[in-house]
Every structure is written in structure tokens, then in C-alpha cells.
Design an enzyme around this catalytic site. Structure first.
Site, PDB file in Angstrom:
ATOM      1  N   GLU A  10      11.316   1.296   7.588  1.00 32.47           N
ATOM      2  CA  GLU A  10      12.664   1.240   8.169  1.00 32.47           C
ATOM      3  C   GLU A  10      12.887   0.123   9.194  1.00 32.47           C
ATOM      4  OE1 GLU A  10      15.589   3.379   7.919  1.00 32.47           O
ATOM      5  OE2 GLU A  10      16.360   1.845   9.258  1.00 32.47           O
ATOM      6  N   ASP A  16      16.251   2.571   5.337  1.00 34.20           N
ATOM      7  CA  ASP A  16      15.782   3.516   4.321  1.00 34.20           C
ATOM      8  C   ASP A  16      16.951   4.199   3.607  1.00 34.20           C
ATOM      9  OD1 ASP A  16      13.071   3.125   4.559  1.00 34.20           O
ATOM     10  OD2 ASP A  16      12.812   4.642   6.095  1.00 34.20           O
TER      11      ASP A  16
HETATM   12  N1  COA Z   1      -1.026   8.918  -9.384  1.00 33.66           N
HETATM   13  C1  COA Z   1      -1.892   7.898  -9.169  1.00 33.66           C
HETATM   14  N2  COA Z   1      -1.706   6.979  -8.222  1.00 33.66           N
HETATM   15  C2  COA Z   1      -0.599   7.091  -7.447  1.00 33.66           C
HETATM   16  C3  COA Z   1       0.347   8.127  -7.609  1.00 33.66           C
HETATM   17  C4  COA Z   1       0.076   9.073  -8.644  1.00 33.66           C
HETATM   18  N3  COA Z   1       0.892  10.091  -8.877  1.00 33.66           N
HETATM   19  N4  COA Z   1       1.326   7.980  -6.700  1.00 33.66           N
HETATM   20  C5  COA Z   1       1.016   6.891  -5.974  1.00 33.66           C
HETATM   21  N5  COA Z   1      -0.127   6.353  -6.432  1.00 33.66           N
HETATM   22  C6  COA Z   1      -0.837   5.159  -5.916  1.00 33.66           C
HETATM   23  C7  COA Z   1      -0.083   3.890  -6.156  1.00 33.66           C
HETATM   24  O1  COA Z   1      -0.261   3.460  -7.476  1.00 33.66           O
HETATM   25  C8  COA Z   1      -0.746   2.964  -5.143  1.00 33.66           C
HETATM   26  O2  COA Z   1      -1.959   2.515  -5.683  1.00 33.66           O
HETATM   27  P1  COA Z   1      -2.432   0.967  -5.580  1.00 33.66           P
HETATM   28  O3  COA Z   1      -2.524   0.671  -4.123  1.00 33.66           O
HETATM   29  O4  COA Z   1      -3.750   0.952  -6.271  1.00 33.66           O
HETATM   30  O5  COA Z   1      -1.398   0.155  -6.250  1.00 33.66           O
HETATM   31  C9  COA Z   1      -1.095   3.909  -3.999  1.00 33.66           C
HETATM   32  O6  COA Z   1      -0.904   5.229  -4.522  1.00 33.66           O
HETATM   33  C10 COA Z   1      -0.255   3.794  -2.740  1.00 33.66           C
HETATM   34  O7  COA Z   1       1.118   3.549  -3.030  1.00 33.66           O
HETATM   35  P2  COA Z   1       1.962   2.668  -2.035  1.00 33.66           P
HETATM   36  O8  COA Z   1       3.347   2.580  -2.509  1.00 33.66           O
HETATM   37  O9  COA Z   1       1.236   1.389  -1.798  1.00 33.66           O
HETATM   38  O10 COA Z   1       1.949   3.593  -0.738  1.00 33.66           O
HETATM   39  P3  COA Z   1       1.583   3.224   0.782  1.00 33.66           P
HETATM   40  O11 COA Z   1       1.559   4.521   1.497  1.00 33.66           O
HETATM   41  O12 COA Z   1       0.369   2.389   0.922  1.00 33.66           O
HETATM   42  O13 COA Z   1       2.846   2.357   1.289  1.00 33.66           O
HETATM   43  C11 COA Z   1       5.192   1.985   1.661  1.00 33.66           C
HETATM   44  C12 COA Z   1       4.052   3.004   1.613  1.00 33.66           C
HETATM   45  C13 COA Z   1       6.466   2.750   1.879  1.00 33.66           C
HETATM   46  C14 COA Z   1       4.952   1.004   2.820  1.00 33.66           C
HETATM   47  C15 COA Z   1       5.238   1.208   0.332  1.00 33.66           C
HETATM   48  O14 COA Z   1       5.307   2.120  -0.732  1.00 33.66           O
HETATM   49  C16 COA Z   1       6.418   0.243   0.232  1.00 33.66           C
HETATM   50  O15 COA Z   1       6.433  -0.837   0.820  1.00 33.66           O
HETATM   51  N6  COA Z   1       7.448   0.624  -0.551  1.00 33.66           N
HETATM   52  C17 COA Z   1       8.614  -0.203  -0.788  1.00 33.66           C
HETATM   53  C18 COA Z   1       9.499  -0.260   0.400  1.00 33.66           C
HETATM   54  C19 COA Z   1       9.979   1.111   0.835  1.00 33.66           C
HETATM   55  O16 COA Z   1      10.513   1.884   0.092  1.00 33.66           O
HETATM   56  N7  COA Z   1       9.827   1.350   2.131  1.00 33.66           N
HETATM   57  C20 COA Z   1      10.502   2.457   2.761  1.00 33.66           C
HETATM   58  C21 COA Z   1       9.661   3.559   3.034  1.00 33.66           C
HETATM   59  S1  COA Z   1      10.690   4.831   3.708  1.00 33.66           S
END
Ligand code: COA
Length: 415
Positions: free
Chosen positions: A139, A168
């Protein structure tokens, strides 16, 4: 009664706040939203900011109403098979993983489109294509990068983030609109498409008037409605404008009776051009109506500080609600600064379903914000968020998996 999005099925890979607000809205419009989560842990917000041990947090429950939850390990081959079955039967995939995560799972646009050419793939990312496209974003990063923080706060203080979750929830709203438009276009093309709402772009869209002001500033080197005018200095970028009104009608936050002890005993007061004589009458300065220094809007811009100081002398003699009642009689635009405590108890918001009480099997009753968009032919009934994996068996059975198949998938920890 039917709902606007009856028959639309959403494959929901969203987590945290931006994506879930989008799919929650679609669910309120009648879409069947299937939220896919990781077994054992689920959406990180289930455990974040918990107020009751072992129970889904308010953060999660307030962002995931009206959805079904299945758990699935999307990285296991059999998980991918389940996913392909879901892709075949859904209309929209919504995701807000970190950049590249979907591709790393083998769920590229090319793959999804080959499995279901009608599938709309909608994504929230922090940034669009460019130098920051690979960054993870939350956010406040979006508020800072989208122009909100540099234009929020007071001139003599640091940039400020706002309480409104424009990065968000604001981006989730943008994405929902893109999805609905893509569904509409699919009626004629028969094809799905990619929909992208970058958080920086969504915040900038909400800060549109500040880019307007940047160009005004470059042309005229001043902006008369900003508090820096006439005494202060303008730099070369839009400054923070405190509580000044963003439009052509000057406004300010003013103290009301009780401000010494109540942090929200304030009113927003707008000296709208059309009601200037009424403002003068209400505060007891009737001679200002014909005074050359105050008579016209442009003359008044030179004296906004003393004008609001005088109006504040009047508002400080009234509670914010007493002041509202008097000012409304004269059509003077104003608004009370309402605390969350006051909003939670506001009967009108309860009446319209914007504040709702929801019952939850492990949490009990809690307050939530319902659908702020009201439709006469598609009423919203807010139902509770799902427990983790509550609908796994139900959804897999709908996809044609037998009870034995489901047991096998569970034994292999795919679900
Ligand atoms: N089965 C297997 N793997 C899964 C899964 C499932 N059901 N759900 C999630 N994962 C995995 C993903 O594939 C990812 O794996 P990778 O790192 O090998 O690619 C991992 O979980 C983590 O996902 P990610 O999205 O990187 O989560 P994060 O907690 O590290 O980051 C954010 C969180 C929000 C920072 C990030 O998702 C992001 O920048 N999103 C886009 C912007 C956004 O929406 N931000 C606002 C948040 S309110």
C-alpha cells in the site's frame, strides 16, 4: 432476485488486500468466487493483526466475504491438473502475486489462453512495465510512488500517507472495472484478454488533480487556492496543501467545541462562492458582504487565513453537529470529521447496508463494510468469509472428482 454477475465464475488467486477487495466486489455483484489458497497457511492475512487467537483475523474476514475457499498446492503436477480443470470452467482469473510468480508456476498467459481462450486474466502489480516492474509492492509504496504522499501533509512537514487505502483497495476497484469491461467485450469477441491495474497508476489516477496543478504551477508559478499563497513560496513541484480544498472553492478543517479533549471535534468548512453572504451572516460579519477586501472570490483568496480564523472563532462555540445543523439551513457545504467510533454507530450507514454486522462460526459477530455500490436490480447480501479450505471437496466434486479422487489428492497433500 437475480444478480448482475450471475453465472460468472472467478478463479481467485488473490491475497492480502488489493486483489481480495476486487474479487469481493465481484462476489457482491453475484459472481461465484473460488479463492485458491495454500494448504495449511492460506492467505497471509488470515493470521495477520489477529485479535482472537486461532481465529481468522478481521483483516481477512472483512476482505473475503461471499467467497468459497479451496486449498491447492499449485506447484505439484496434480495441483496443476486441478488448476487446468478450474481454468476450463471459470471466466476470470484474478491474481496479485509478486511479478513473475504466475509464470514460475507454469501458469503463463499462453498456457491459460490455450486451455480456455475465453479466460480473462486480471492482475494487480505494484508497477506497470518499466524500471520498477519486478518490485514487490505494498500500500504505502504505491501511495508514495503514485504522487499521493508528496502532495499530502503540511508544507513544513514530511510527505504523509493517507488512511484511505488508495493503493490497495483503490487498485482493486480499478481492476474490478477492467474485469467487468472485459466480460462485456467478450460478448462480442468471444475472447478473453489480459487486464492489468498497476498500483502506482491507480494511485496516480486518484491524484489526477495534482498533475493538473503541476502544469498550472509550471505556467503561472503560483496557485491561489493553496495555503502557500500569498505569503509563502512555491517551488517547482506541487507542494503539500494541508487541509486546503482541492477545487476552486476554498475550504479548511476548523476546530469545534470540545477540540481540546476530543481529537475529532472538527468540521470541514467550505466557503463556497454562492453562499458567501450567508457565511458572513452566520459568523456575524455582515459588513464583509460589501467590503472590497472580501466581496469577490479573487479578493478573498488574499485573506483566506484571517477569514478561516474568524469562522473558526464561530465554529469553536458549537459542537460539530450543532454547527452542521446551522450551516445546512444556509446550504453552506460542510462536513463533520467523523471518528471510526462514530461511523460504526451511524444508523443511516447500517440502514443502507454500508455497515453490516456479520456472524462467523469461530469469531462470532463483527462489523464490516458492505457493498458501497448500490444497484436497484442486484441487491447485495453480505455473507461471511470462508474458513480455509471450507469448499475444497464441494468445488472438486463440481469439477467431476470422485470422493476417492479427492481422498487421494488429500493423501498426496495436493489439497
Ligand atoms: N500453491 C503453491 N504456491 C503458492 C500458492 C499455492 N496455492 N500460493 C502462492 N504460492 C507461492 C507463489 O507461487 C510464490 O512462489 P515463488 O516465490 O516461488 O514465485 C510464493 O507463494 C509467494 O507469493 P508472493 O506473491 O511472492 O507473496 P509474498 O508474500 O512474497 O509477496 C506481495 C506479497 C503482496 C508483496 C506480492 O504478492 C506483490 O507484490 N503482489 C503484487 C502487488 C500487490 O498486490 N500488492 C498489494 C498487497 S495488499
Amino acid at each position: 432476485m437475480s444478480k448482475a454477475l450471475d453465472g460468472v465464475r472467478i478463479l481467485d488467486f488473490t491475497h492480502v488486500q488489493s486483489g481480495p477487495t476486487c474479487t469481493q466486489l465481484l462476489a457482491w455483484f453475484g459472481a461465484d468466487v473460488i479463492k485458491v489458497e495454500r494448504a495449511g497457511e492460506g492467505d497471509a492475512t488470515r493470521t495477520q493483526l489477529r485479535d482472537i487467537p486461532g481465529v481468522d483475523s478481521l483483516y481477512f474476514t472483512m476482505l473475503n466475504h461471499n467467497k468459497r475457499s479451496i486449498t491447492l498446492d499449485m506447484k505439484k503436477p496434480k495441483g496443476k491438473e486441478v488448476l487446468d480443470a478450474l481454468i476450463r470452467t471459470c471466466d476470470v482469473m484474478v491474481e496479485n502475486f509478486a511479478p513473475g510468480a504466475l509464470d514460475r508456476m507454469g501458469m503463463s498467459w499462453e498456457h491459460i489462453h490455450a486451455v480456455n481462450p475465453r479466460m480473462i486474466v486480471a492482475s494487480v502489480k505494484g508497477f506497470g512495465p518499466g524500471p520498477y516492474e519486478n518490485l514487490k509492492v505494498y500500500e504505502n509504496v504505491a501511495q508514495c510512488a503514485g504522487g499521493s504522499a508528496s502532495t499530502t501533509g503540511f508544507d513544513d512537514g514530511p510527505p504523509l500517507v493517507t488512511g484511505a487505502q488508495i493503493g490497495d483497495s483503490g487498485t482493486g476497484l480499478h481492476l474490478a472495472l477492467g474485469i467487468v469491461a472485459a466480460l462485456y467485450q467478450r460478448n462480442t469477441t468471444g475472447r478473453g484478454q489480459k487486464v492489468l491495474a498497476p498500483m502506482q497508476d491507480a494511485v496516480l489516477n486518484l491524484c489526477r488533480v495534482k498533475l493538473r496543478d503541476q502544469q498550472r504551477l509550471e505556467r503561472t508559478h503560483t496557485m491561489h487556492e493553496y495555503p502557500q499563497y500569498p505569503d509563502g513560496k512555491f517551488g517547482d513541484a506541487v507542494p503539500r496543501a494541508g487541509n486546503a480544498s482541492g477545487g476552486g472553492q476554498p475550504g479548511s478543517v476548523l476546530k469545534c467545541k470540545g477540540w481540546e479533549t476530543d481529537p475529532n471535534a472538527y468540521i470541514y468548512f467550505i466557503t463556497q462562492e454562492a453562499v458567501w453572504p450567508s457565511v458572513c451572516k452566520v459568523i456575524g460579519e455582515e459588513e464583509w458582504i460589501e467590503d472590497e477586501a472580501y466581496k469577490t472570490a479573487s479578493a478573498r483568496l488574499l485573506h483566506l487565513k484571517p477569514i478561516f480564523a474568524r469562522i473558526e472563532q464561530w465554529t469553536m462555540t458549537k459542537t460539530k453537529f450543532e454547527a452542521m445543523e446551522i450551516l445546512n439551513k444556509y446550504d453552506i457545504p460542510c462536513g463533520p470529521i467523523l471518528s471510526m467510533k462514530e461511523i460504526a454507530r451511524e444508523p443511516a450507514l447500517r440502514e443502507t447496508g454500508t455497515i453490516v454486522e456479520v456472524d462467523h462460526p469461530t469469531r462470532g459477530k463483527y462489523l464490516s463494510v458492505g457493498n458501497p455500490i448500490k444497484m436497484s436490480d442486484s441487491p447485495t447480501e453480505v455473507t461471511r468469509s470462508p474458513l480455509l479450505g471450507e469448499h475444497t471437496d464441494e468445488v472438486l466434486a463440481q469439477l467431476g472428482y470422485s470422493a476417492a479422487d479427492i481422498e487421494q489428492l488429500r493423501a498426496e497433500r495436493v489439497i
